[in-house]
Design a protein around this motif. Structure first.
Motif, PDB file in Angstrom:
ATOM      1  N   GLY A  81       0.810  -1.199   0.000  1.00 28.47           N
ATOM      2  CA  GLY A  81       0.000   0.000   0.000  1.00 28.47           C
ATOM      3  C   GLY A  81       0.847   1.253   0.000  1.00 28.47           C
ATOM      4  N   GLN A  85      -0.014   4.267  -2.600  1.00 28.53           N
ATOM      5  CA  GLN A  85      -0.420   5.616  -2.203  1.00 28.53           C
ATOM      6  C   GLN A  85       0.622   6.668  -2.581  1.00 28.53           C
ATOM      7  N   GLN A  86       1.895   6.319  -2.485  1.00 29.39           N
ATOM      8  CA  GLN A  86       2.915   7.235  -2.988  1.00 29.39           C
ATOM      9  C   GLN A  86       2.669   7.548  -4.459  1.00 29.39           C
ATOM     10  N   LEU A  89      -0.575   9.841  -5.075  1.00 35.01           N
ATOM     11  CA  LEU A  89      -0.393  11.209  -4.609  1.00 35.01           C
ATOM     12  C   LEU A  89       0.636  11.944  -5.468  1.00 35.01           C
ATOM     13  N   LEU A 109       0.427   7.498   6.429  1.00 37.59           N
ATOM     14  CA  LEU A 109       1.351   8.132   5.496  1.00 37.59           C
ATOM     15  C   LEU A 109       2.444   8.913   6.216  1.00 37.59           C
ATOM     16  N   ALA A 151      -5.987  13.430   1.476  1.00 35.24           N
ATOM     17  CA  ALA A 151      -6.029  12.002   1.788  1.00 35.24           C
ATOM     18  C   ALA A 151      -6.766  11.799   3.105  1.00 35.24           C
ATOM     19  N   GLU A 153      -7.923   8.836   5.802  1.00 34.16           N
ATOM     20  CA  GLU A 153      -7.750   7.441   6.211  1.00 34.16           C
ATOM     21  C   GLU A 153      -9.032   6.929   6.865  1.00 34.16           C
ATOM     22  N   HIS A 184      -8.655  11.463  -1.930  1.00 38.78           N
ATOM     23  CA  HIS A 184      -8.139  10.099  -1.982  1.00 38.78           C
ATOM     24  C   HIS A 184      -8.452   9.399  -0.667  1.00 38.78           C
ATOM     25  N   ASP A 186      -7.586   6.618   1.893  1.00 40.60           N
ATOM     26  CA  ASP A 186      -6.633   5.641   2.401  1.00 40.60           C
ATOM     27  C   ASP A 186      -7.468   4.581   3.109  1.00 40.60           C
ATOM     28  N   TYR A 212      -7.617   3.463  -2.088  1.00 40.93           N
ATOM     29  CA  TYR A 212      -6.648   2.388  -1.856  1.00 40.93           C
ATOM     30  C   TYR A 212      -7.246   1.406  -0.862  1.00 40.93           C
ATOM     31  N   LEU A 227      -5.198   0.030  -5.970  1.00 40.61           N
ATOM     32  CA  LEU A 227      -5.548   1.440  -6.123  1.00 40.61           C
ATOM     33  C   LEU A 227      -6.577   1.513  -7.234  1.00 40.61           C
TER      34      LEU A 227
END
Length: 367
Positions: A81, A85-86, A89, A109, A151, A153, A184, A186, A212, A227
């Motif tokens: 993950g 996610q890197q 973004l 993150l 982002a 979560e 986004h 998470d 994600y 993703l």
């Protein structure tokens, strides 16, 4: 009672490890042996399971399933993950022409990835809040200037697996849309979040540009993440996947176990959440405190009115005497003299009666 010294604390860790190995019953489950895992993968794999650098085979089947579950045009499977996610973004930052990304101060993150967003991608982190709750639209509004992405979560694990309500989530998503900033999700534990939110995975995912999800946490897969989002974004994410070395020669064992988790565990998330709520209520009546109350997912924190060193010793002694493993190690809480641990309800937990669990935890206070 004397507090353990550094050496005795190491001895206690050794005892815990040995007691766990000798246990015959586990409240939150135990991963099968390597041999059993390989046999299970062989039993559930399709005839043409193998992929080539993440293309075809079980990986392609998994990507199609995830895209359908989340209601997104496309999805890409990755071994971690962190890489997923890197990548997304970075895509949003390159598109927006700004490196500013808004996240919660307790986000995975930031807390668990060695500052990777800044060190590798030179992203500039804007913290929405660092309080143990989900961020609010006014906190987003308080960050001036242009943002590449926001982002969120779901759930926020390091705050105690907390979620917003559905209405709060909708309002936050609308605030991002009105500002023209991609949202986004998470969603490492998004699978576990739908019972509390009261909406399907696709309905939750529809509030965000990209999502994600993880396969080795609640679903019990070997490893891996996906993703999901628009086709053009996913296509760019695949390029970053290659740049980050996140598409090894084959990924099929991870994809096979991920698809197996979707079949076996995902349909039971409502049942797991119900049991978590039931256990939390009973533990709260037994001298413990739980957070959040009631739990938002199948996972929550249990706080005990006993120092971590003492309750950990009691837990290890109980494991040695009963050959039952309840939870992982207890940690010091913010309040002196208290300790805490995460309790994750899994399908294995359902084999325990609620009164058995409560008695097991109660033993740790009575030792």
């Amino acid at each position: 009672m004397a507090y353990p010294t550094a050496s005795s604390a190491d001895d206690l860790k050794t005892r815990r490890k040995a007691a766990a190995a000798e246990s015959t019953r586990w409240l939150t489950g135990r991963r099968p042996s390597v041999a059993d895992t390989l046999r299970q993968l062989a039993d559930v794999a399709t005839e043409d399971a193998r992929d080539g650098y993440g293309t075809g085979g079980e990986v392609a089947l998994l990507e199609a399933e995830v895209a359908e579950l989340l209601g997104k045009p496309a999805a890409v499977f990755m071994p971690t993950g962190i890489a997923a996610q890197q990548s997304v973004l970075r895509v949003f930052a390159d598109r927006a022409g700004t490196q500013r990304v808004a996240v919660h101060g307790l986000s995975h993150l930031l807390v668990h990835e060695l500052n990777a967003l800044e060190e590798l991608h030179h992203l500039r982190i804007e913290r929405l809040t660092s309080e143990r709750r989900q961020p609010r639209p006014d906190e987003l509004a308080a960050i001036p200037g242009r943002l590449a992405a926001v982002a969120l979560e779901l759930p926020l694990r390091d705050a105690g697996f907390v979620l917003p309500t559905w209405d709060e989530l909708v309002i936050f998503a609308e605030a991002c849309a009105q500002r023209g900033v991609p949202l986004h999700l998470d969603g490492a534990r998004l699978w576990e979040s739908t019972p509390y939110l009261g909406h399907s995975l696709a309905e939750v995912a529809a509030l965000a540009s990209t999502v994600y999800v993880s396969f080795y946490k609640g679903l019990g897969g070997l490893s891996g993440a996906a993703l999901a989002g628009p086709e053009d974004v996913v296509a760019e994410v695949r390029r970053w996947q290659r740049r980050l070395g996140a598409n090894p020669y084959t990924l099929f064992p991870y994809a096979v176990s991920a698809r197996d988790g979707l079949r076996r565990v995902l349909p039971r998330m409502g049942e797991l959440h119900d049991r978590a709520v039931e256990l939390a209520a009973e533990l709260d009546r037994t001298g413990f405190r739980v957070f959040p109350a009631p739990p938002h997912t199948n996972s929550f924190r249990v706080y005990a009115p006993r120092p971590a060193e003492e309750i950990e010793l009691a837990a290890v002694r109980r494991m040695e005497a009963t050959r039952e493993s309840l939870v992982h190690s207890w940690l010091p809480a913010d309040v002196p003299g208290w300790s805490w641990v995460e309790l994750v309800v899994t399908p294995d937990t359902l084999a325990w009666r609620v009164d058995e669990v409560v008695k097991g935890f109660g033993d740790l206070l009575a030792d």
